[in-house]
Write a protein that holds these residues in place. Structure first.
Motif, mmCIF file in Angstrom:
data_model
loop_
_atom_site.group_PDB
_atom_site.id
_atom_site.type_symbol
_atom_site.label_atom_id
_atom_site.label_comp_id
_atom_site.label_asym_id
_atom_site.label_seq_id
_atom_site.Cartn_x
_atom_site.Cartn_y
_atom_site.Cartn_z
ATOM 1 N N ASN A 37 0.825 -1.199 0.000
ATOM 2 C CA ASN A 37 0.000 0.000 0.000
ATOM 3 C C ASN A 37 0.860 1.250 0.000
ATOM 4 O OD1 ASN A 37 -2.391 -1.508 0.178
ATOM 5 N ND2 ASN A 37 -2.236 -1.613 2.411
ATOM 6 N N PRO A 38 0.354 2.351 -0.535
ATOM 7 C CA PRO A 38 1.084 3.617 -0.433
ATOM 8 C C PRO A 38 1.203 4.039 1.027
ATOM 9 C CG PRO A 38 -1.125 3.961 -1.316
ATOM 10 C CD PRO A 38 -0.912 2.496 -1.280
ATOM 11 N N SER A 39 2.264 4.784 1.338
ATOM 12 C CA SER A 39 2.557 5.127 2.734
ATOM 13 C C SER A 39 1.674 6.234 3.285
ATOM 14 C CB SER A 39 4.028 5.530 2.872
ATOM 15 O OG SER A 39 4.313 6.647 2.028
ATOM 16 N N GLY A 40 1.007 6.977 2.419
ATOM 17 C CA GLY A 40 0.178 8.068 2.910
ATOM 18 C C GLY A 40 -0.725 8.631 1.837
ATOM 19 N N CYS A 41 -1.508 9.611 2.233
ATOM 20 C CA CYS A 41 -2.471 10.230 1.335
ATOM 21 C C CYS A 41 -1.761 11.029 0.246
ATOM 22 C CB CYS A 41 -3.378 11.139 2.158
ATOM 23 S SG CYS A 41 -4.729 11.866 1.239
ATOM 24 N N GLY A 42 -2.060 10.710 -1.004
ATOM 25 C CA GLY A 42 -1.459 11.429 -2.116
ATOM 26 C C GLY A 42 -0.034 11.025 -2.420
ATOM 27 N N GLN A 49 -4.792 0.028 -0.413
ATOM 28 C CA GLN A 49 -5.472 0.871 0.567
ATOM 29 C C GLN A 49 -4.600 2.065 0.949
ATOM 30 O OE1 GLN A 49 -8.555 0.318 1.422
ATOM 31 N NE2 GLN A 49 -8.804 -1.750 0.572
ATOM 32 N N VAL A 50 -5.262 3.215 1.165
ATOM 33 C CA VAL A 50 -4.558 4.419 1.610
ATOM 34 C C VAL A 50 -4.808 4.600 3.103
ATOM 35 C CG1 VAL A 50 -4.291 6.901 1.346
ATOM 36 C CG2 VAL A 50 -4.845 5.493 -0.636
ATOM 37 N N PRO A 51 -3.774 4.606 3.935
ATOM 38 C CA PRO A 51 -3.983 4.800 5.371
ATOM 39 C C PRO A 51 -4.464 6.221 5.675
ATOM 40 C CG PRO A 51 -1.647 4.802 4.846
ATOM 41 C CD PRO A 51 -2.355 4.401 3.595
ATOM 42 N N SER A 52 -5.253 6.345 6.714
ATOM 43 C CA SER A 52 -5.737 7.635 7.244
ATOM 44 C C SER A 52 -6.558 8.433 6.235
ATOM 45 C CB SER A 52 -4.567 8.506 7.731
ATOM 46 O OG SER A 52 -3.769 8.946 6.648
ATOM 47 N N SER A 53 -7.209 7.770 5.289
ATOM 48 C CA SER A 53 -8.069 8.471 4.330
ATOM 49 C C SER A 53 -9.443 7.826 4.321
ATOM 50 C CB SER A 53 -7.468 8.424 2.930
ATOM 51 O OG SER A 53 -8.398 8.918 1.979
ATOM 52 N N GLY A 89 -16.595 10.827 1.000
ATOM 53 C CA GLY A 89 -15.538 11.170 1.942
ATOM 54 C C GLY A 89 -15.801 12.536 2.547
ATOM 55 N N SER A 90 -15.058 12.868 3.574
ATOM 56 C CA SER A 90 -15.306 14.127 4.303
ATOM 57 C C SER A 90 -14.581 15.322 3.710
ATOM 58 C CB SER A 90 -14.898 13.950 5.770
ATOM 59 O OG SER A 90 -13.517 13.614 5.863
ATOM 60 N N LYS A 91 -13.611 15.090 2.843
ATOM 61 C CA LYS A 91 -12.789 16.188 2.318
ATOM 62 C C LYS A 91 -13.260 16.593 0.923
ATOM 63 C CE LYS A 91 -10.240 15.774 5.999
ATOM 64 N NZ LYS A 91 -10.287 16.785 7.089
ATOM 65 N N THR A 92 -14.382 17.269 0.867
ATOM 66 C CA THR A 92 -14.918 17.742 -0.408
ATOM 67 C C THR A 92 -14.350 19.115 -0.734
ATOM 68 O OG1 THR A 92 -16.825 18.650 0.751
ATOM 69 C CG2 THR A 92 -17.024 16.413 -0.090
ATOM 70 N N PRO A 93 -14.403 19.571 -1.997
ATOM 71 C CA PRO A 93 -15.014 18.914 -3.165
ATOM 72 C C PRO A 93 -14.062 17.895 -3.802
ATOM 73 C CG PRO A 93 -14.146 21.026 -3.807
ATOM 74 C CD PRO A 93 -13.914 20.922 -2.323
ATOM 75 N N PHE A 94 -14.635 17.040 -4.668
ATOM 76 C CA PHE A 94 -13.854 16.040 -5.367
ATOM 77 C C PHE A 94 -13.597 16.485 -6.809
ATOM 78 C CE2 PHE A 94 -16.727 13.516 -2.484
ATOM 79 C CZ PHE A 94 -15.771 13.308 -1.502
ATOM 80 N N ARG A 107 -9.799 12.729 -6.754
ATOM 81 C CA ARG A 107 -8.959 13.467 -5.805
ATOM 82 C C ARG A 107 -9.841 14.300 -4.889
ATOM 83 N NH1 ARG A 107 -4.714 17.456 -8.528
ATOM 84 N NH2 ARG A 107 -6.640 18.591 -8.991
ATOM 85 N N ASP A 108 -9.544 14.293 -3.568
ATOM 86 C CA ASP A 108 -10.323 15.116 -2.651
ATOM 87 C C ASP A 108 -9.595 16.420 -2.341
ATOM 88 O OD1 ASP A 108 -8.391 14.551 -0.733
ATOM 89 O OD2 ASP A 108 -9.650 13.146 0.397
ATOM 90 N N ALA A 109 -10.172 17.215 -1.441
ATOM 91 C CA ALA A 109 -9.617 18.541 -1.153
ATOM 92 C C ALA A 109 -8.264 18.478 -0.447
ATOM 93 C CB ALA A 109 -10.611 19.337 -0.310
ATOM 94 N N ASP A 110 -7.920 17.325 0.155
ATOM 95 C CA ASP A 110 -6.616 17.154 0.798
ATOM 96 C C ASP A 110 -5.578 16.575 -0.159
ATOM 97 O OD1 ASP A 110 -7.373 18.201 3.188
ATOM 98 O OD2 ASP A 110 -7.556 16.282 4.250
#
Length: 271
Positions: free
Chosen positions: A45-50, A109-113, A140-145, A173-176
């Motif tokens: 898995n990737p190590s983090g978001c993005g 899977q992406v951790p913490s997302s 997801g909670s980080k809108t917009p997409f 892609r989300d806002a984060d």
């Protein structure tokens, strides 16, 4: 003049038969019985978001080597190692030297997302048409997409239209700046191409001719529908690559090649 015309006619027939008889065509392969298998050897898995550091490693067995591997069904490579991947669902394709192919799905899977995404498709209709579509749903909670198809630019529209049948990669892609990749396939609907009305005449005029794929000629005998169906995938591959019919015979038109592909993709029916 009549005698000369008859001479030319029989000369061309003899030349065509000679070209078929002297041409050594590799045995056609039924991909359904080739034993081609794709295995997932490792995934990370990737190590983090993005972060684009996920990996997938696959290998193949059966069929005929050398193998080729792809994540998008279009761009192939000689090894089964894929790196620099975002999180998401990927469809890995294995293709062998006979043109046979098989796929498997792998999810990173992406951790913490909390970003999740899915896709619905509409199939194409007709032969060689680009009227399929993909509709993406993201949560997801980080809108917009934002959304992009393949290597295109991100935009706000989750719907992609005017697509040919085939495999596609969509990134959400989300806002984060956290992203998910979705591998999805636009299916080919019934094309309307029939064996009796379209394909049989192409086979009889170009393949099942004297000295070639007929009784007593080169095997298999394509005057029998059962043999045409059993070798349909290989016929599609070889005509698409323009190595069938063999050298010395007139080349197929692109429309004939497209009709063969459509008929095979419809299931090579006796219709």
């Amino acid at each position: 003049m009549i005698r000369r015309a008859k001479y030319v006619h029989f000369f061309l027939i003899g030349l065509l038969a000679s070209a078929c008889a002297n041409h050594s065509e590799e045995e056609l392969v039924d991909c359904a019985t080739s034993g081609l298998t794709l295995a997932v050897d490792n995934q990370a898995n990737p190590s983090g978001c993005g972060v684009e550091d996920g990996t997938i490693t696959v290998s193949g067995t059966g069929g005929r080597t050398p193998y080729q591997f792809s994540l998008d069904g279009t761009t192939f490579q000689a090894n089964g190692a894929f790196s620099k991947l975002l999180g998401g669902s990927y469809t890995v394709t294995l293709k062998d030297a006979n043109g046979c192919a098989t796929t498997t799905d792998v999810t990173l899977q992406v951790p913490s997302s909390d970003l999740t995404a899915s896709a619905e498709t509409t199939m194409t209709t007709g032969c060689d048409t680009n009227n399929g579509s993909i509709t993406v749903t993201a949560e997801g909670s980080k809108t917009p997409f934002q959304y992009k198809l393949g290597t295109g630019a991100f935009g706000d529209n989750p719907v992609f239209e005017n697509l040919a049948s085939g495999q596609y990669s969509v990134t959400v892609r989300d806002a984060d700046n956290c992203a998910q990749v979705i591998s999805t396939t636009v299916a080919r609907g019934e094309s309307g191409v029939t064996f009796s009305g379209d394909i049989k005449a192409i086979i009889q005029a170009n393949c099942a001719v004297s000295g070639c794929h007929v009784a007593g000629g080169q095997s298999p005998n394509f005057t029998l529908f059962s043999n045409v169906k059993a070798n349909a995938a290989a016929i599609k591959t070889r005509t698409g690559a323009r190595i069938m019919p063999p050298a010395g015979q007139p080349a197929l038109s692109q429309s004939a090649i497209n009709e063969i592909a459509c008929w095979v993709d419809d299931g090579a029916k006796d219709n």
